[in-house]
Design a protein around this motif. Structure first.
Motif, short mmCIF file in Angstrom:
data_model
loop_
_atom_site.label_atom_id
_atom_site.label_comp_id
_atom_site.label_asym_id
_atom_site.label_seq_id
_atom_site.Cartn_x
_atom_site.Cartn_y
_atom_site.Cartn_z
N THR A 161 -5.70 1.49 -6.52
CA THR A 161 -5.82 0.34 -5.65
C THR A 161 -5.18 0.73 -4.33
N GLY A 162 -5.73 0.31 -3.28
CA GLY A 162 -5.24 0.75 -1.97
C GLY A 162 -4.94 -0.44 -1.12
N PRO A 163 -4.72 -0.24 0.09
CA PRO A 163 -4.79 1.06 0.76
C PRO A 163 -3.52 1.88 0.56
N PHE A 164 -3.67 3.17 0.73
CA PHE A 164 -2.53 4.08 0.72
C PHE A 164 -2.38 4.60 2.14
N ASP A 165 -1.17 4.55 2.62
CA ASP A 165 -0.96 5.01 3.99
C ASP A 165 0.35 5.76 4.11
N THR A 166 0.51 6.38 5.25
CA THR A 166 1.77 7.04 5.55
C THR A 166 2.36 6.34 6.77
N LYS A 167 3.62 6.03 6.69
CA LYS A 167 4.29 5.41 7.83
C LYS A 167 5.36 6.37 8.32
N ASN A 168 5.25 6.72 9.57
CA ASN A 168 6.23 7.60 10.19
C ASN A 168 7.07 6.75 11.12
N ASP A 169 8.36 6.79 10.92
CA ASP A 169 9.25 5.97 11.75
C ASP A 169 9.37 6.51 13.17
N GLY A 170 9.03 7.75 13.36
CA GLY A 170 9.07 8.32 14.70
C GLY A 170 9.13 9.82 14.66
N VAL A 171 8.41 10.43 15.56
CA VAL A 171 8.42 11.88 15.75
C VAL A 171 8.70 12.09 17.23
N HIS A 172 9.40 13.14 17.59
CA HIS A 172 9.81 13.31 18.98
C HIS A 172 8.64 13.08 19.94
#
Length: 70
Positions: A16-27
């Motif tokens: 069951t989705g959605p599947f996601d990636t959460k990035n809090d921050g990259v330079h």
């Protein structure tokens, strides 16, 4: 001595989705890849961003245990 047959493997559960990636921050200037597929580019620094992984997940994992004796 008769051994009971192993029960059949269960059907794998449907994802069951959605599947996601959460990035809090990259330079800055983040390229995001998954299994050789470019998901996107995020040029901003230290701000959160998300990519949907659902259409790129095609694998099913199944674990079966052997209850036999060594």
């Amino acid at each position: 001595m008769l051994k009971e047959p192993d029960p059949p493997a269960p059907e794998p559960p449907q994802a069951t989705g959605p599947f996601d990636t959460k990035n809090d921050g990259v330079h800055q200037n983040a390229d995001v890849w998954l299994n050789g597929v470019h998901l996107g580019f995020h040029p901003y620094g230290y701000t959160a961003f998300t990519y949907d992984l659902t259409p790129h997940l095609r694998h099913t994992w199944l674990v079966r245990s052997d209850r036999g004796q060594p």
